[in-house]
Design an enzyme around this catalytic site. Structure first.
Site, mmCIF file in Angstrom:
data_model
loop_
_atom_site.group_PDB
_atom_site.id
_atom_site.type_symbol
_atom_site.label_atom_id
_atom_site.label_comp_id
_atom_site.label_asym_id
_atom_site.label_seq_id
_atom_site.Cartn_x
_atom_site.Cartn_y
_atom_site.Cartn_z
ATOM 1 N N GLU A 121 -44.958 48.561 27.645
ATOM 2 C CA GLU A 121 -44.408 47.973 26.356
ATOM 3 C C GLU A 121 -43.611 49.012 26.076
ATOM 4 O O GLU A 121 -42.368 48.686 25.373
ATOM 5 C CB GLU A 121 -45.488 48.062 25.396
ATOM 6 C CG GLU A 121 -44.931 47.530 23.918
ATOM 7 C CD GLU A 121 -45.900 48.153 22.877
ATOM 8 O OE1 GLU A 121 -47.356 48.155 23.125
ATOM 9 O OE2 GLU A 121 -45.912 47.929 21.727
ATOM 10 N N HIS A 176 -42.209 46.204 18.904
ATOM 11 C CA HIS A 176 -43.375 46.295 19.692
ATOM 12 C C HIS A 176 -43.521 45.007 20.477
ATOM 13 O O HIS A 176 -42.810 44.102 20.233
ATOM 14 C CB HIS A 176 -44.641 46.723 18.858
ATOM 15 C CG HIS A 176 -44.724 48.099 18.246
ATOM 16 N ND1 HIS A 176 -45.449 49.077 18.879
ATOM 17 C CD2 HIS A 176 -43.939 48.632 17.205
ATOM 18 C CE1 HIS A 176 -45.328 50.200 18.097
ATOM 19 N NE2 HIS A 176 -44.481 49.857 17.218
ATOM 20 N N GLU A 252 -43.761 42.524 16.430
ATOM 21 C CA GLU A 252 -44.409 42.194 17.397
ATOM 22 C C GLU A 252 -43.798 41.074 18.234
ATOM 23 O O GLU A 252 -44.180 40.119 17.775
ATOM 24 C CB GLU A 252 -45.940 42.190 17.497
ATOM 25 C CG GLU A 252 -46.699 43.386 16.819
ATOM 26 C CD GLU A 252 -47.300 44.321 17.665
ATOM 27 O OE1 GLU A 252 -46.734 44.229 18.911
ATOM 28 O OE2 GLU A 252 -47.891 45.281 17.402
HETATM 29 ZN ZN ZN Z 1 -46.844 48.819 20.174
#
Ligand code: ZN
Length: 288
Positions: A121, A176, A252
């Site tokens: 990530e 993210h 996200e």
């Molecule tokens: Zn994250």
């Protein structure tokens, strides 16, 4: 991925919360902040917002801004790529507790997740943030990053928030990707602080969240099937959002454990697609 509240020690007073943002003399703080200092020397390294001259530091920190007048001229955007490549090998630094807002503490930072094949990530968020920043800078928008490499440690969540505050950012966007263990779970969501702790966390942040949601959805990304509602997720446990005094959201982008989204995130074209959607949404918000 942003861990849900892991530690909730309601022991910090408001005063401690403010002063601790300076690092309080702890060695781990200065080393955790170090990765961001190459491009954001003043805003990230100086600590308390009150002592940091926001305009000089943000202009010095911006890695690029177009000289010609443009739609974004005069605007400042702080991009916050989640996690960092050195976090996993520095557990002591990233696990120490820092203020996370609402009287709670959290670990300084976390390692983030990865695809099943091991694409991390932190690499995804860093690459996307760079592309978003390049697109914004091309429009004359001043861009400040919370970290400028993918090999450092931190910065801590409270320090990331401080960078946005010090820069007097018109918008702060944390990037993210999630790591749901359900392989069918997919889609993006946009988190914002709720209930708001200051005016910027109210309508400005909610508007930024809606604009980001709309932009990503219009660009073909599906909203999350497993978190939030219609791509929006109000949160009270994210330190970076809690401590922001500027309009701030956390995106996200999708589930790295979902095969389709992992493939997109692992490819340069896929990352460019995410970055394009995020940059356009930020521009739309700034044009307001
Ligand atoms: Zn994250």
């Amino acid at each position: 991925m942003v861990a849900v509240r892991a530690t909730t020690l309601p022991v910090l007073t408001g005063l401690m919360l403010l002063t601790a943002c300076s690092g309080g003399g702890a060695g781990a703080s200065s080393s955790a902040a170090a990765p961001s200092t190459s491009a954001a020397p003043s805003s990230s390294a100086q600590g308390p917002a009150s002592s940091a001259p926001p305009l000089p530091s943000s202009s010095a920190a911006a890695t690029s801004s177009a000289a010609a007048p443009a739609v974004g001229s005069g605007k400042v955007v702080v991009l916050d790529p989640g996690h960092n490549g050195g976090n996993a090998s520095h557990p002591g630094e990233i696990n120490r507790q820092v203020p996370a807002g609402r009287g709670h503490t959290k670990p300084c930072n976390t390692t983030g997740t990865s695809t099943n094949s091991g694409y991390p990530e932190h690499a995804f968020t860093f690459a996307v943030a760079q592309e978003v920043g390049n697109a914004l800078a091309a429009k004359g928008i001043k861009v400040v990053y919370t970290r400028t490499n993918d090999s450092g440690v931190g910065p801590c969540v409270n320090e990331r928030a401080q960078i946005g505050n010090n820069a007097n950012a018109d918008a702060v966007v944390s990037i993210h990707a999630d790591g749901s263990t359900s392989p069918t779970a997919h889609g993006f969501h946009v988190a914002y602080s709720s209930p708001p702790l200051n005016a910027a966390q109210g309508e400005p942040s909610m508007k930024l969240a809606r604009t980001m949601r709309d932009g990503m959805r219009d660009d073909g990304f599906p909203t999350s099937t497993y978190i939030g509602s219609a791509g929006l997720s109000p949160r009270n446990d994210l330190g970076g959002l809690n401590l922001s005094t500027r309009p701030a959201v956390l995106v996200e982008c999708g589930n790295m454990r979902n095969a389709d989204e992992a493939a997109q995130m692992s490819s340069a074209a896929g990352r460019q697609h995410y970055a394009q959607a995020i940059a356009q949404a930020i521009e739309a918000y700034l044009a307001g």
